[in-house]
Design an enzyme around this catalytic site. Sequence first.
Site, PDB file in Angstrom:
ATOM      1  CG  ASP A 298      -1.736   1.364   1.274  1.00 54.85           C
ATOM      2  OD1 ASP A 298      -2.342   1.701   0.351  1.00 54.85           O
ATOM      3  OD2 ASP A 298      -2.393   1.576   2.339  1.00 54.85           O
ATOM      4  CG  HIS A 299       1.116   4.144  -2.804  1.00 55.35           C
ATOM      5  ND1 HIS A 299       0.505   4.310  -4.117  1.00 55.35           N
ATOM      6  CD2 HIS A 299       2.516   3.865  -3.223  1.00 55.35           C
ATOM      7  CE1 HIS A 299       1.389   3.913  -5.117  1.00 55.35           C
ATOM      8  NE2 HIS A 299       2.457   3.758  -4.586  1.00 55.35           N
ATOM      9  CE1 TYR A 473      -7.390   6.474   3.210  1.00 57.67           C
ATOM     10  CE2 TYR A 473      -7.105   8.385   1.218  1.00 57.67           C
ATOM     11  CZ  TYR A 473      -7.238   7.952   2.529  1.00 57.67           C
ATOM     12  OH  TYR A 473      -7.138   8.915   3.297  1.00 57.67           O
ATOM     13  CG  HIS A 474      -3.135   3.908  -3.990  1.00 58.56           C
ATOM     14  ND1 HIS A 474      -2.431   4.985  -4.125  1.00 58.56           N
ATOM     15  CD2 HIS A 474      -4.417   4.470  -4.132  1.00 58.56           C
ATOM     16  CE1 HIS A 474      -2.824   5.855  -4.678  1.00 58.56           C
ATOM     17  NE2 HIS A 474      -4.137   5.650  -4.458  1.00 58.56           N
ATOM     18  N   PRO A 475      -4.189  -0.298  -1.562  1.00 58.52           N
ATOM     19  CG  PRO A 475      -6.092  -1.745  -0.819  1.00 58.52           C
ATOM     20  CD  PRO A 475      -5.477  -0.312  -1.178  1.00 58.52           C
TER      21      PRO A 475
END
Length: 537
Positions: A298-299, A473-475
């Site tokens: 994630d980011h 919010y980038h899983p």
Amino acid sequence: MNKNNEAAEFDYVIVGAGSAGCVLANRLSADGKHSVLLLEAGPKDSNLWIHVPLGYGKLFKEKSVNWMYQTEPEPGLNGRQVFQPRGKVLGGSSSINGLLYVRGQHEDYDRWRQRGNAGWGYDDVLPYFKKAENQQRGPDKYHGSGGPLPVSDWRHADPLSEAFVVAAAETGIPTNPDFNGATQEGAGFFQTTTRRGRRASTAFSYLRPAKSRSNLHVETSALAQRILFEGRRAKAVEYKQDGRVRTARARKEILVSSGAYNSPQLLQLSGVGPADLLKQHGIEIVLDAPGVGNDLQDHLQVRLITRCAQKVTLNDVVNNPVRRVMAGIQYAALRKGPLTIAAGTSGAFFKTSPRLASPDIQIHFLPFSTDKMGEKLHALSGFTASVCQLRPESRGSLRIKSADASVPPEIRINYLATETDRRAFIDGIRILRKILAAPALKAYAVAEVDPGPKVQSDDELLDFCRRTGSTVYHPTSTCRMGSDALAVVDQRLRVRGIEGLRVVDASVMPDLMSGNTNAPTIMIAEKASDMILEDAR
């Protein structure tokens, strides 16, 4: 679907009506030859705030459309749990996200191909980005027009966001009019998945035009419980709706498009996953697949907040009753103004070291400030610029906590677990501070509020990252594509060792790409649609 019939049969059953699932539903039902069932655990996308761009702030903690997940305590973030909003509604996270259209770097996809994933290099995926896109600026070498997904320029003139781009140029970061063109590096304005000032989720852009087709069936409030197998062939999906358990059989394939958290969760619940984990929860093992739920990435973002000298921020609009009403009127009448703000207005991509081949940091600039995203804006005039490391080395895992599909999974991301990740944030903050101190922002920037000028050393900056860092919010990558023993799907996104089952969403990404994940997830579904239809012949 006939509610009196507890078991129905379709050619394709798609689990999850999110960024990927809505694309699949549109493309697989388009020629009328195949019957398609689309299952969504959440409701229809009727919440007003879904359709207003700035409404993402209202949806961060809206349980009716959001899974509201939390990580386990993160060792690299002082043991804090990190909130993980995910869409639980038609459109999935494309209905509640920050709307930015950022594909990532050409090198990301070439790296995927170099790791043995034939057909996933940049030249391979570019046609699918273009196929999806209806670019406001018109078609060119890198962009398409006439596709389902509107991609638009921002509809609000903001002096702060413009000043940030000029300030970046003053520090040597070139101005870039298109982060999705020839190169990503530089500073400029983000484009968004909007159409005339309204959000264009995949529910709006792909599902809505297809919903009248007689061969497409959409079921909402339908939570998948497990996939049913005959031997090692996936045959049906068991789901709960209105308190009743129903079964949908698939003649051709089951397509899992539930996202980086819910896709591996469903596989594990269905007996496809690490054998020890499945035994622990009393789940019959269909396939010992230790990679399911591994490699989670994630980011992380770390936000710097600056006090503004002029009342030109969104804080000033929201905290002034007259200006707040005027902004509402402007949006209602023209679909313009502050309510069109996405989760980044302008931004930048840059390298923290000249040794790097491509940028490793993304900056999201926002003309407002708050303690936590989705919460009340500050009373002061303030703006935010966040540092996001594009290619973290840290990897985590997702594991079911129960055989009950309604129990949230265990999420461990392991933010800041490597020296490379920690160094990138320290160096990224230092470069961002230079931009914020550049002449173009002198008329606006009064003082850094958070972390403040006292925080200067590497140790102090890292401590600030640990205390305040949060997700972008980038899983991804929990059902990773590849050919090694831990890869979950092959290059055609078929679950390895299983027949009749594919995963199509951000979970198949071999690693996290250098940008926002919505556009690449849509691309993956576009490409998967072609592969699925080819294999059906």
